[in-house]
Design a protein around this motif. Structure first.
Motif, PDB file in Angstrom:
ATOM      1  N   CYS A 109      -2.085  -7.106   2.811  1.00  0.00           N
ATOM      2  CA  CYS A 109      -1.072  -6.079   2.582  1.00  0.00           C
ATOM      3  C   CYS A 109       0.051  -6.289   3.583  1.00  0.00           C
ATOM      4  O   CYS A 109      -0.194  -6.417   4.777  1.00  0.00           O
ATOM      5  CB  CYS A 109      -1.701  -4.696   2.752  1.00  0.00           C
ATOM      6  SG  CYS A 109      -0.507  -3.388   2.541  1.00  0.00           S
ATOM      7  N   MET A 123      -6.483  -3.362  -0.339  1.00  0.00           N
ATOM      8  CA  MET A 123      -5.789  -3.213  -1.623  1.00  0.00           C
ATOM      9  C   MET A 123      -6.432  -4.037  -2.741  1.00  0.00           C
ATOM     10  O   MET A 123      -6.256  -3.734  -3.924  1.00  0.00           O
ATOM     11  CB  MET A 123      -4.317  -3.587  -1.460  1.00  0.00           C
ATOM     12  CG  MET A 123      -3.497  -2.544  -0.731  1.00  0.00           C
ATOM     13  SD  MET A 123      -3.264  -1.030  -1.721  1.00  0.00           S
ATOM     14  CE  MET A 123      -2.102  -1.613  -2.952  1.00  0.00           C
ATOM     15  N   ASN A 166       0.864  -1.186   0.000  1.00  0.00           N
ATOM     16  CA  ASN A 166       0.000   0.000   0.000  1.00  0.00           C
ATOM     17  C   ASN A 166       0.900   1.236   0.000  1.00  0.00           C
ATOM     18  O   ASN A 166       1.504   1.588   1.007  1.00  0.00           O
ATOM     19  CB  ASN A 166      -0.901  -0.022   1.240  1.00  0.00           C
ATOM     20  CG  ASN A 166      -1.974   1.041   1.198  1.00  0.00           C
ATOM     21  OD1 ASN A 166      -1.891   2.007   0.442  1.00  0.00           O
ATOM     22  ND2 ASN A 166      -2.983   0.882   2.029  1.00  0.00           N
ATOM     23  N   ALA A 225       0.092  -2.804  -7.718  1.00  0.00           N
ATOM     24  CA  ALA A 225      -0.091  -3.097  -6.291  1.00  0.00           C
ATOM     25  C   ALA A 225       1.083  -3.860  -5.682  1.00  0.00           C
ATOM     26  O   ALA A 225       1.132  -4.036  -4.461  1.00  0.00           O
ATOM     27  CB  ALA A 225      -1.374  -3.892  -6.093  1.00  0.00           C
TER      28      ALA A 225
END
Ligand SMILES: [Zn+2]
Length: 443
Positions: free
Chosen positions: A126, A319, A71, A349
């Motif tokens: 994440c 995410m 993130n 990502a």
């Protein structure tokens, strides 16, 4: 006599491994070998099993194993303000609802907010994040405790903030943070001016040189909305990207958050200077800031990462949801259904965001990279059937298919259980924090 096999700490087996390595290899019936927090090897399960003597094994049969998501833009303690004020434009939202509460935030409240954020990141796969907020040691301590990888950005303005009378007063804190975590495996620091409409050019320059001196990433909200561009033009006679370019603040150690209102010429400049850009689709949509020209940036060779922004302008830190939205709105922006495809979003990502953190070794399963891994369960109905796993990760997932989260070879979450956090206690803390926010918001 047979030679004994080399040992390793952990061997993780999975049906499918999405490596996100240089070649974007996908390995069926594969295994990842972990030694000393690092990925020591990767290959088919048969090859790895016959080459190593693991101390422990983790069987993720029926699952996808992939790099933990990164993130690249958030304000973790802002979970405290999740849902406190919605449906407002950026400036009114900040001035009337966010800043008044933020000015009164206590260390205890910051810690609770950071803890809620850590729990949500871990739950939704994440493993590392780039933060920006106040009293960042609180987020650093909480992330460290939870076992997450964090880059801390102590935020500052050129006007007095709750923490610093002037921007310069923040430099000492940045240096202190940098030295506090200098030997940490998980926590590091970035230099974080808020935006061009809250930080003067002289302070932008001085902070950039501080980042260069300390070898840190320099991150700023930039070109977030046409309104910001209008303020910048009015104040300096230049658009935001041009302002930074003229101050010579665009380089690979620069990470720009949002970049919604950017022209083709500015995109070319961002590419030429190898600047990192973080796309924040939910926040840009929710605050009606606009849709970032992400496909244009990718085509121009700009490094693009993905971030959730704070939980008060999203309102999630998920995410997977961010990936889905990035792909969907990217098509509308380009008027082209093939734009911002699933693989490019997964790249954002993982590898893209890793660059935005200044940690290009993250976001991939490759030999020598930290063992930051997640497992994704394919057994829920929204995953049936599977033709292309990457399509499911981006378009079909909710984020709650994540069934294992690991950072540096250490499990943080497995099959519904947190290994490093007390979720029951966190629930009570959140109730207490809500009472506090309601009481100070009234003042
Ligand atoms: Zn932000």
């Amino acid at each position: 006599m047979t030679t004994p096999l080399p040992d390793c700490d952990l061997l993780v087996r999975a049906d499918t491994i999405i490596t996100q390595d240089e070649k974007r290899r996908i390995i069926s019936n594969g295994a990842v070998v972990i030694k000393n927090d690092i990925i020591a090897d990767i290959g088919t399960y048969a090859d790895m099993e016959s080459a190593y003597a693991p101390i422990e094994r983790l069987d993720m049969v029926g699952k996808i194993l992939m790099p933990g998501l990164v993130n690249a833009h958030t304000h973790l303690p802002m979970t405290l303000l999740r849902g406190v004020a919605d449906d407002l434009p950026l400036m009114r939202w900040l001035e009337k609802h966010i800043w008044p509460v933020e000015h009164q935030l206590t260390e205890e409240m910051l810690r609770i907010g950071a803890r809620i954020g850590c729990a949500e990141l871990i739950r939704t796969g994440c493993t590392s994040f780039l933060n920006g907020y106040f009293k960042e040691f609180t987020t650093g301590d909480e992330a460290n405790q939870a076992g997450l990888r964090a880059v801390l950005g102590e935020g500052f303005f050129s006007f007095p903030s709750p923490m610093f009378p002037t921007a310069e007063d923040c430099w000492k804190t940045i240096r202190e943070l940098h030295s506090k975590y200098s030997s940490s495996q998980l926590i590091s620091t970035a230099v974080t001016p808020h935006a061009v409409f809250t930080v003067k050019p002289g302070d932008l320059e001085a902070s950039y040189h501080l980042a260069k001196d300390l070898g840190l990433q320099w991150q700023i909200h930039l070109a977030e909305s046409p309104e910001e561009t209008a303020i910048c033009l009015d104040k300096y006679g230049k658009r935001p990207v041009q302002l930074l370019a003229d101050l010579d603040l665009l380089s690979p150690c620069t990470t720009l958050h949002h970049c919604v209102d950017v022209t083709s010429e500015e995109i070319a400049l961002l590419s030429e200077r190898q600047v990192n850009v973080v796309h924040n689709p939910s926040s840009n949509l929710k605050l009606n800031s606009g849709i970032s020209p992400v496909q244009e940036m990718l085509d121009a060779g700009v490094v693009v990462g993905l971030g959730t922004d704070g939980a008060s302008s999203n309102n999630q830190l998920n995410m997977f949801r961010e990936m889905g939205l990035a792909a969907l709105i990217g098509k509308v922006r380009q008027n082209d259904a093939s734009a911002v495809n699933a693989q490019s979003v997964l790249d954002m990502a993982t590898r893209g965001s890793a660059n935005c953190l200044g940690m290009s070794e993250l976001g991939q399963i490759a030999i020598g990279s930290p063992a930051d891994l997640i497992a994704f369960d394919l057994s829920s109905p929204n995953m049936m059937p599977v033709y292309n796993p990457i399509s499911h990760l981006v378009y079909a997932s909710t984020g709650h298919e994540v069934c294992m989260t690991m950072v540096g070879g250490k499990i943080l979450y497995l099959y519904g259980n947190y290994w490093t956090m007390d979720i029951k206690a966190l629930h009570y803390d959140a109730l207490r924090a809500k009472e506090w926010v309601v009481s100070v918001a009234k003042k």
